[in-house]
Write a protein that holds these residues in place. Structure first.
Motif, PDB file in Angstrom:
ATOM      1  N   UNK A   9       9.749   5.625   7.415  1.00 42.12           N
ATOM      2  CA  UNK A   9      10.162   6.613   8.780  1.00 42.12           C
ATOM      3  C   UNK A   9      10.629   5.567   9.832  1.00 42.12           C
ATOM      4  N   UNK A  10       9.702   4.884   9.969  1.00 45.28           N
ATOM      5  CA  UNK A  10      10.338   3.547  11.216  1.00 45.28           C
ATOM      6  C   UNK A  10      11.641   3.086  10.818  1.00 45.28           C
ATOM      7  N   UNK A  11      11.766   2.640   9.421  1.00 44.11           N
ATOM      8  CA  UNK A  11      13.144   1.917   9.106  1.00 44.11           C
ATOM      9  C   UNK A  11      14.341   3.151   9.506  1.00 44.11           C
TER      10      UNK A  11
ATOM     11  N   UNK B 170       1.019  -1.100  -0.019  1.00 44.73           N
ATOM     12  CA  UNK B 170      -0.024   0.003   0.103  1.00 44.73           C
ATOM     13  C   UNK B 170       0.992   1.163  -0.114  1.00 44.73           C
ATOM     14  N   UNK B 171       0.825   2.233  -1.237  1.00 45.49           N
ATOM     15  CA  UNK B 171       1.331   3.355  -0.926  1.00 45.49           C
ATOM     16  C   UNK B 171       1.152   4.391  -0.120  1.00 45.49           C
ATOM     17  N   UNK B 172       0.193   4.326   0.509  1.00 46.29           N
ATOM     18  CA  UNK B 172      -0.251   5.199   1.761  1.00 46.29           C
ATOM     19  C   UNK B 172       0.741   4.719   2.755  1.00 46.29           C
ATOM     20  N   UNK B 173       1.184   3.649   3.187  1.00 41.08           N
ATOM     21  CA  UNK B 173       1.962   3.135   4.224  1.00 41.08           C
ATOM     22  C   UNK B 173       3.401   3.372   4.142  1.00 41.08           C
ATOM     23  N   UNK B 174       3.799   3.412   2.824  1.00 43.23           N
ATOM     24  CA  UNK B 174       5.277   3.607   2.443  1.00 43.23           C
ATOM     25  C   UNK B 174       6.023   4.677   3.415  1.00 43.23           C
TER      26      UNK B 174
END
Length: 57
Positions: A11-13, A2-6
């Motif tokens: 950011x988490x990574x 899902x591109x919205x979660x990217x």
């Protein structure tokens, strides 16, 4: 994917890679293992962490 979660995953990574989540992991570990006493404050944790880090300057 899902591109919205990217952006959130990126950011988490980046935070994980930079070590910014170290205190969060420490507190979770402290609670999970029911270590005696209160966990260190973020300031105390960072102070201990910086004391063992290799510095160039």
């Amino acid at each position: 994917m899902n591109l919205r979660r990217l952006p959130a995953r990126l950011w988490w990574y980046l935070r994980e890679l930079a070590g910014e989540t170290g205190y969060d992991h420490y507190v979770a570990h402290h609670r999970e293992h029911r270590t005696a006493g209160a966990p260190l404050t973020r300031r105390e944790f960072e102070r201990l962490k910086s004391g063992t880090a290799v510095r160039c300057c």
